[in-house]
Design an enzyme around this catalytic site. Sequence first.
Site, PDB file in Angstrom:
ATOM      1  N   ASN A 182      -0.782  11.818   1.480  1.00  0.00           N
ATOM      2  CA  ASN A 182      -0.028  10.604   0.667  1.00  0.00           C
ATOM      3  C   ASN A 182      -0.049  10.846  -1.256  1.00  0.00           C
ATOM      4  O   ASN A 182      -0.243  11.516  -1.112  1.00  0.00           O
ATOM      5  CB  ASN A 182      -0.532   9.692   1.021  1.00  0.00           C
ATOM      6  CG  ASN A 182      -0.686   8.555   2.448  1.00  0.00           C
ATOM      7  OD1 ASN A 182       0.210   8.849   3.046  1.00  0.00           O
ATOM      8  ND2 ASN A 182      -2.180   8.779   3.257  1.00  0.00           N
ATOM      9  N   LYS A 224      -6.340  -2.291  -0.685  1.00  0.00           N
ATOM     10  CA  LYS A 224      -7.186  -1.680   0.251  1.00  0.00           C
ATOM     11  C   LYS A 224      -7.329  -3.019   0.929  1.00  0.00           C
ATOM     12  O   LYS A 224      -8.131  -3.260   1.974  1.00  0.00           O
ATOM     13  CB  LYS A 224      -8.772  -0.538  -0.213  1.00  0.00           C
ATOM     14  CG  LYS A 224      -8.516   0.759  -0.500  1.00  0.00           C
ATOM     15  CD  LYS A 224      -7.327   0.985   1.722  1.00  0.00           C
ATOM     16  CE  LYS A 224      -7.878   2.906   1.100  1.00  0.00           C
ATOM     17  NZ  LYS A 224      -7.900   3.169   2.383  1.00  0.00           N
ATOM     18  N   TYR A 273       0.936  -0.950  -0.142  1.00  0.00           N
ATOM     19  CA  TYR A 273       0.210  -0.262  -0.142  1.00  0.00           C
ATOM     20  C   TYR A 273       0.931   1.112   0.210  1.00  0.00           C
ATOM     21  O   TYR A 273       1.638   1.289  -0.299  1.00  0.00           O
ATOM     22  CB  TYR A 273      -1.142   0.022   1.660  1.00  0.00           C
ATOM     23  CG  TYR A 273      -2.093   0.836   0.798  1.00  0.00           C
ATOM     24  CD1 TYR A 273      -3.079   0.584   0.240  1.00  0.00           C
ATOM     25  CD2 TYR A 273      -2.769   1.749   1.671  1.00  0.00           C
ATOM     26  CE1 TYR A 273      -3.749   1.846  -0.442  1.00  0.00           C
ATOM     27  CE2 TYR A 273      -3.608   3.062   1.366  1.00  0.00           C
ATOM     28  CZ  TYR A 273      -4.175   2.673  -0.112  1.00  0.00           C
ATOM     29  OH  TYR A 273      -5.136   3.429  -0.096  1.00  0.00           O
ATOM     30  N   GLU A 322     -13.641   4.856  -2.637  1.00  0.00           N
ATOM     31  CA  GLU A 322     -12.322   5.214  -2.374  1.00  0.00           C
ATOM     32  C   GLU A 322     -11.640   6.775  -3.555  1.00  0.00           C
ATOM     33  O   GLU A 322     -11.710   5.519  -4.871  1.00  0.00           O
ATOM     34  CB  GLU A 322     -11.112   3.778  -2.695  1.00  0.00           C
ATOM     35  CG  GLU A 322      -9.589   3.533  -1.853  1.00  0.00           C
ATOM     36  CD  GLU A 322      -9.872   4.386  -0.736  1.00  0.00           C
ATOM     37  OE1 GLU A 322      -9.495   4.941   0.279  1.00  0.00           O
ATOM     38  OE2 GLU A 322     -10.594   3.684   0.081  1.00  0.00           O
ATOM     39  N   ASP A 323     -10.806   7.167  -3.343  1.00  0.00           N
ATOM     40  CA  ASP A 323     -10.326   7.908  -4.150  1.00  0.00           C
ATOM     41  C   ASP A 323     -11.293   8.626  -4.885  1.00  0.00           C
ATOM     42  O   ASP A 323     -11.126   8.754  -6.534  1.00  0.00           O
ATOM     43  CB  ASP A 323      -9.143   7.075  -4.933  1.00  0.00           C
ATOM     44  CG  ASP A 323      -7.795   7.272  -3.776  1.00  0.00           C
ATOM     45  OD1 ASP A 323      -8.384   7.620  -2.665  1.00  0.00           O
ATOM     46  OD2 ASP A 323      -6.604   6.331  -3.859  1.00  0.00           O
ATOM     47  N   ARG A 333      -9.116  10.989  -8.421  1.00  0.00           N
ATOM     48  CA  ARG A 333      -7.741  11.491  -7.433  1.00  0.00           C
ATOM     49  C   ARG A 333      -7.331  10.115  -6.838  1.00  0.00           C
ATOM     50  O   ARG A 333      -7.883   9.951  -5.320  1.00  0.00           O
ATOM     51  CB  ARG A 333      -8.514  12.475  -5.609  1.00  0.00           C
ATOM     52  CG  ARG A 333      -8.170  13.350  -5.123  1.00  0.00           C
ATOM     53  CD  ARG A 333      -9.231  13.806  -4.081  1.00  0.00           C
ATOM     54  NE  ARG A 333      -9.544  12.602  -2.968  1.00  0.00           N
ATOM     55  CZ  ARG A 333      -8.252  12.088  -2.643  1.00  0.00           C
ATOM     56  NH1 ARG A 333      -7.022  12.600  -1.969  1.00  0.00           N
ATOM     57  NH2 ARG A 333      -8.835  10.793  -1.452  1.00  0.00           N
ATOM     58  N   ASP A 359     -13.654   6.117   2.677  1.00  0.00           N
ATOM     59  CA  ASP A 359     -11.970   5.787   4.014  1.00  0.00           C
ATOM     60  C   ASP A 359     -11.559   7.308   3.568  1.00  0.00           C
ATOM     61  O   ASP A 359     -10.738   7.694   4.614  1.00  0.00           O
ATOM     62  CB  ASP A 359     -11.447   4.826   3.363  1.00  0.00           C
ATOM     63  CG  ASP A 359     -10.130   4.700   3.436  1.00  0.00           C
ATOM     64  OD1 ASP A 359     -10.480   4.276   5.493  1.00  0.00           O
ATOM     65  OD2 ASP A 359      -8.981   4.233   3.732  1.00  0.00           O
ATOM     66  N   ASP A 360     -11.609   7.955   2.587  1.00  0.00           N
ATOM     67  CA  ASP A 360     -11.123   9.177   2.526  1.00  0.00           C
ATOM     68  C   ASP A 360     -11.239  10.013   3.149  1.00  0.00           C
ATOM     69  O   ASP A 360     -10.242  11.278   4.145  1.00  0.00           O
ATOM     70  CB  ASP A 360     -11.334   9.500   0.831  1.00  0.00           C
ATOM     71  CG  ASP A 360     -10.540   9.080   0.203  1.00  0.00           C
ATOM     72  OD1 ASP A 360      -9.644   8.080   0.823  1.00  0.00           O
ATOM     73  OD2 ASP A 360     -10.975   8.524  -0.909  1.00  0.00           O
TER      74      ASP A 360
END
Length: 670
Positions: free
Chosen positions: A526, A307, A236, A379-380, A289, A402-403
């Site tokens: 990150n 993930k 990850y 996610e993202d 993103r 999660d973000d």
Amino acid sequence: MSFFPSPPFSLLFTLLNTAHLCFAKISRYNVFIERKLLSAVYVSLHRLTIAAAFVFSISVYGVSKILTRRKIGAPLVVAAAAASSNRSQGDGNVVLMENKLNVVRENAPAAPSPVTEKDSKSGVEDFYGEDDVSADQNVTPWAVTVASGYPLLRDPRYNKGLSFNEKERDGHFLRGLLPPVVISQDLQVKKMMHSIRQYQVPLQRYMAMMDLQERNERLFYKLLIDNVEELLPVVYTPTVGEACQKYGSIFRQPQGLFISLKEKGRILDVLKNWPEKKIQVIVVTDGERILGLGDLGCQGMGIPVGKLSLYTALGGIHPSECLPVTIDVGTNNEQLLNDEFYIGLRRKRATGQEYAELLHEFMCAVKQIYGEKVIIQFEDFANHNAFDLLAKYGSTHLVFNDDIQGTASVVLAGLMAALKLVGGTLADHSFLFLGAGEAGTGIADLIALQISKQGLIVRSRIDSLQHFKRPWAHEHEPVNNLLDAVKAIKPTVLIGSSGAGRTFTKEVVQAMASYNEKPVILALSNPTSQSECTAEEAYMWSEGRAIFASGSPFAPVEYNDKLYASGQSNNAYIFPGFGLGLLISGAIRVHDDMLLAASEALAAQVSQENLEKGLLYPPFANIRKISAQIAAKVAAKAYELGLATRLPQPQNLVEYAESCMYSPKYHNYR
């Protein structure tokens, strides 16, 4: 003496084989049939088909030929029953094939077929007719799904490599396909770690781990669990960021489901193509993103894959129950559009109604196939879609971003732990955010459950703000840069989630240290290249007084003869245990109080010894026990809120969570 084919036997074999294949297709598409009934009927049809094939071969070639001629014939178009997933946990033996199939395989003669001139010269029978077809003709992709011999070594679910024992090698036709040595799984782990450590480039280590996952699933997870602190940055962040950037070049075989605009109107059928039918966790991205790297389009698949690897390794969710998904609506990344190795749609991103309709079809199809209790983790996604999707489907699906929510929960846990060092309550502190996107506003939202208002967005800009930023706008003169904001607000906590690297400058950190004896500095962006500052910079510029944590890992820092082991505010602390808690309680919705419960559970795992070393989070070495504690607290909150459906509630939720975790240890095969 030989016999002519008997019509009754021929008809019986044909009917049984047809029924067998049809029922396999029915079981594939009808997920609502009771699984045990499916398994029983499927195995019965399978056995009858094999028996009919054996009898049919006798009727055609005669008993004496069958028993004396040991030539392996053409593959039977039947599927051997694999290990039942309903086998009890304590049973270490797994049945991989039927004994009758062994007899047919060893003794059945090759079926007669025309031999071409080419076949005569080569001495190899072209049973499938593939050598004679021209380039514009079609052939059938024949396959026999029998978990034995060479195919068994190529099945990542059952392959054990050199750990197959002597009995298994005899019983499953592995003699000669493996070197004679038999080694333990622990020795395999030691060997793989030695091999991975030879690579100096992180991306090479990532690819080595992905190769292992594709050929030996249990060894991959055993390796990751036993060496989580060393391998987490490999599978990850930060390495997964580079992997996504180069995904088109390193792509070998699909590890998840790709759903593009081409599949609009057919997403239900696309989901049915996935081989596993019992799915409990889906991680989905549209690649707009990816970390702090921007729009990577279809190549964002590395994020859901990574993930879900952590869902299994850290949270104990069975890998067969995890589904990585990438929604490909195009990309606005010109570099990818011009890259000959790019694997996604070569078009600009879809927006508006076209985008919304595709996502809605996906959400409806997932619920129709997998039910109401499947976890869908966004996610993202870009800010403008992330908040809208969470708001739109939060009341109808079991969704989690999660973000927004995972980051908020793990940061809140770190702040709770930091209070043991700086004193006071959350309400006694002031927080300055650099970045008011998904992470920043999510963190502020969760903090606001315990204090009235925090964060800093100037109210004079409120008309131009996105809707999710407006609750955090405060009356204050506009400031032009971060340093001026620090001087004006004098915050006790500085949180960076902007995705802009090196924005916590020396002047900013020194200003924080001038106002606080122990300034709390969280550089969360990150991957490592986008981090607001490094651990070394935070400790050096604050003269060793900073309480620091980052989104990506940094090596320990020595300052004035003291070693600072900086903490990593990694979402992997939260989402595996959080997801496990939702599953063991049978929760139907996510509630903010569950996120608070997860934060409190994580903060409780931080010891005084950890804090003295500069750690706001416990070591990852104990992550499975930490995940069990988080899962228990989340599940308890689900029961308390009336959102749990798994009744009655287990008496000891921690023990129950641990008992539900997937174990990567090898099974013994009969």
